[in-house]
Enzyme design. Sequence first.
Site, mmCIF file in Angstrom:
data_model
loop_
_atom_site.group_PDB
_atom_site.id
_atom_site.type_symbol
_atom_site.label_atom_id
_atom_site.label_comp_id
_atom_site.label_asym_id
_atom_site.label_seq_id
_atom_site.Cartn_x
_atom_site.Cartn_y
_atom_site.Cartn_z
ATOM 1 N N CYS A 144 57.146 28.297 -61.022
ATOM 2 C CA CYS A 144 55.961 27.503 -61.419
ATOM 3 C C CYS A 144 54.689 28.073 -60.796
ATOM 4 O O CYS A 144 53.783 27.318 -60.391
ATOM 5 C CB CYS A 144 56.110 26.036 -61.061
ATOM 6 S SG CYS A 144 57.525 25.261 -61.837
ATOM 7 N N ASP A 173 47.640 19.989 -51.666
ATOM 8 C CA ASP A 173 49.012 19.881 -52.159
ATOM 9 C C ASP A 173 49.919 20.183 -50.961
ATOM 10 O O ASP A 173 50.052 21.335 -50.547
ATOM 11 C CB ASP A 173 49.204 20.904 -53.293
ATOM 12 C CG ASP A 173 50.667 21.053 -53.697
ATOM 13 O OD1 ASP A 173 51.549 20.483 -53.030
ATOM 14 O OD2 ASP A 173 50.920 21.782 -54.678
ATOM 15 N N HIS A 206 50.954 26.288 -57.000
ATOM 16 C CA HIS A 206 51.966 25.812 -57.939
ATOM 17 C C HIS A 206 51.228 25.293 -59.181
ATOM 18 O O HIS A 206 50.099 24.804 -59.083
ATOM 19 C CB HIS A 206 52.722 24.674 -57.243
ATOM 20 C CG HIS A 206 53.921 24.189 -57.960
ATOM 21 N ND1 HIS A 206 53.849 23.287 -58.995
ATOM 22 C CD2 HIS A 206 55.239 24.461 -57.795
ATOM 23 C CE1 HIS A 206 55.066 23.017 -59.424
ATOM 24 N NE2 HIS A 206 55.935 23.728 -58.727
ATOM 25 N N LYS A 245 61.544 16.582 -51.295
ATOM 26 C CA LYS A 245 61.539 17.857 -50.564
ATOM 27 C C LYS A 245 61.712 17.631 -49.064
ATOM 28 O O LYS A 245 61.851 18.571 -48.307
ATOM 29 C CB LYS A 245 60.252 18.617 -50.843
ATOM 30 C CG LYS A 245 60.152 19.093 -52.302
ATOM 31 C CD LYS A 245 59.116 20.160 -52.460
ATOM 32 C CE LYS A 245 58.668 20.363 -53.888
ATOM 33 N NZ LYS A 245 59.681 21.020 -54.723
ATOM 34 N N GLN A 269 55.011 21.503 -49.956
ATOM 35 C CA GLN A 269 55.843 22.412 -49.151
ATOM 36 C C GLN A 269 55.445 22.401 -47.680
ATOM 37 O O GLN A 269 56.015 23.152 -46.887
ATOM 38 C CB GLN A 269 55.742 23.854 -49.690
ATOM 39 C CG GLN A 269 56.211 24.018 -51.116
ATOM 40 C CD GLN A 269 57.727 23.870 -51.289
ATOM 41 O OE1 GLN A 269 58.485 23.762 -50.322
ATOM 42 N NE2 GLN A 269 58.183 23.833 -52.534
HETATM 43 N N1 C6P Z 1 58.149 23.061 -56.301
HETATM 44 C C1 C6P Z 1 59.962 24.661 -56.279
HETATM 45 O O1 C6P Z 1 61.097 25.032 -56.537
HETATM 46 P P1 C6P Z 1 57.086 17.671 -57.639
HETATM 47 O O2 C6P Z 1 57.887 18.332 -58.714
HETATM 48 O O3 C6P Z 1 55.978 16.843 -58.188
HETATM 49 O O4 C6P Z 1 57.909 16.976 -56.622
HETATM 50 O O5 C6P Z 1 56.409 18.874 -56.821
HETATM 51 C C2 C6P Z 1 55.632 19.814 -57.486
HETATM 52 C C3 C6P Z 1 55.188 20.874 -56.541
HETATM 53 C C4 C6P Z 1 53.860 20.927 -56.180
HETATM 54 N N2 C6P Z 1 53.409 21.828 -55.301
HETATM 55 C C5 C6P Z 1 54.219 22.707 -54.725
HETATM 56 C C6 C6P Z 1 53.670 23.668 -53.723
HETATM 57 C C7 C6P Z 1 55.579 22.717 -55.066
HETATM 58 O O6 C6P Z 1 56.394 23.615 -54.492
HETATM 59 C C8 C6P Z 1 56.083 21.798 -56.010
HETATM 60 C C9 C6P Z 1 57.513 21.824 -56.441
HETATM 61 C C10 C6P Z 1 59.546 23.240 -56.619
HETATM 62 O O7 C6P Z 1 59.157 25.402 -55.733
HETATM 63 C C11 C6P Z 1 59.891 22.909 -58.043
HETATM 64 S S1 C6P Z 1 59.020 23.910 -59.196
#
Ligand code: C6P
Length: 414
Positions: free
Chosen positions: A372, A207, A129, A233, A210
Amino acid sequence: MTVTPQRILDVEAVRADFPFLEEFVDGRPFAFLDSAASAQKPRQVIDGLADFYRHSYANVHRGVYALADRATAGYEDAREKVRAFLNAASEREIIFTRGTTEGINLVAYAWGLDNLGPGDVVVATDLDHHSNFVPWQYIAGRSGATFATIPVDDAGDLVLEELDRIAGLGRIKVVAAGWVSNALGTVNPVELLVAWAKEHGAISVIDAAQAAPHRAIDVQALGCDFLALSAHKLCGPTSVGALYGRAELLERMSPFQLGGHMIRQVRHDRTTWGELPAKFEAGTASIVEAVGFGLAIDYLQDIGLDAIEAHEHALVEYALERLPEVPGITLYGPPASRRAGVVAFNLGDIHPHDVAQVLGFEGVCIRAGHHCTQPLLRRLDLAATNRASFYLYTTRAEIDRLVDGLHLVSGKLG
Ligand code: C6P
């Protein structure tokens, strides 16, 4: 030997906890297949937030009255829940953040700017991401280090044979990788990447945005140095998440943000920093959100992360079996055995946004776009995909609605 039987998830009982399922579009409930973007919230979290605002609200770590004590206790209890959820050794290793993005930026800035320079190599992956890719690319650029990425193959798996070539680029100092790909659902071999980082004396940054909602995590068993996650999430509120960091590293690091709460003493000539975790929690925290994060953890643990993972695995198998029935569909990503609850696809040359919009009229909620992950999509020679993602409240009937909806899109726009 004691064998713990795996819990089975009762999806109808779970669904009774989620008020969003009482919402209708044209007489039908939503088939919410966009949980990778953000998960829906159970009553236990929603009511708990209101309860905290009603009975325990004040700023934390500041007041000397009973309400402030309640608020501080609630906030610190939530930290203990996150610690236990990740099996970190100490609460000092749990920093509340705004989410995964802020957690990774914290490490990139606070550790990276002090420890990286020319000749060093920062490694991310082409599956990542932007929240893991861009901060490391940027901090490598600012510090003069080399930014390298582990490539992916056509199936969306990391090409680990490239590790030796990458090691030849210089001193490996950071290995930062997503555990589960938000775009394809690929489950990465993070144990192997952490071990590779250790072998090179590098820090490992995971990270887990997910991964944390869908599988049990044990940071001590994994041996990573840092791991970031977001509450929203995993059925918790927005604007809160956590960064796990090994205390030894956090102690040696400079602060990330500066201001109230994170200091020990402020003088005109010099300011000294507070103890962990306060050193990394400048300003008023996302207090109630952190409490909600704790409630979401309680909720998931009552159901069982193992049961959630097994439920989603069965759904992915079902989706990968049913989706090929749709004429003109192309599926992306690895087989179900190496995939979490995400399926990505395109329908002929129909633009993914059009597909998602027509499905939206049917009450089927999916995401379309680059998710993203532009480097990944460029590697796969794609501009955008459709993505359906599953969670503990998802049913096979909702996947059937997705398949029916795609037939409809195909008939209308194909
Ligand atoms: N992915 C998706 O629709 P935040 O926004 O900080 O809570 O998470 C960011 C983020 C970081 N790593 C991974 C693997 C992610 O999937 C995400 C967020 C969402 O896939 C929004 S783009």
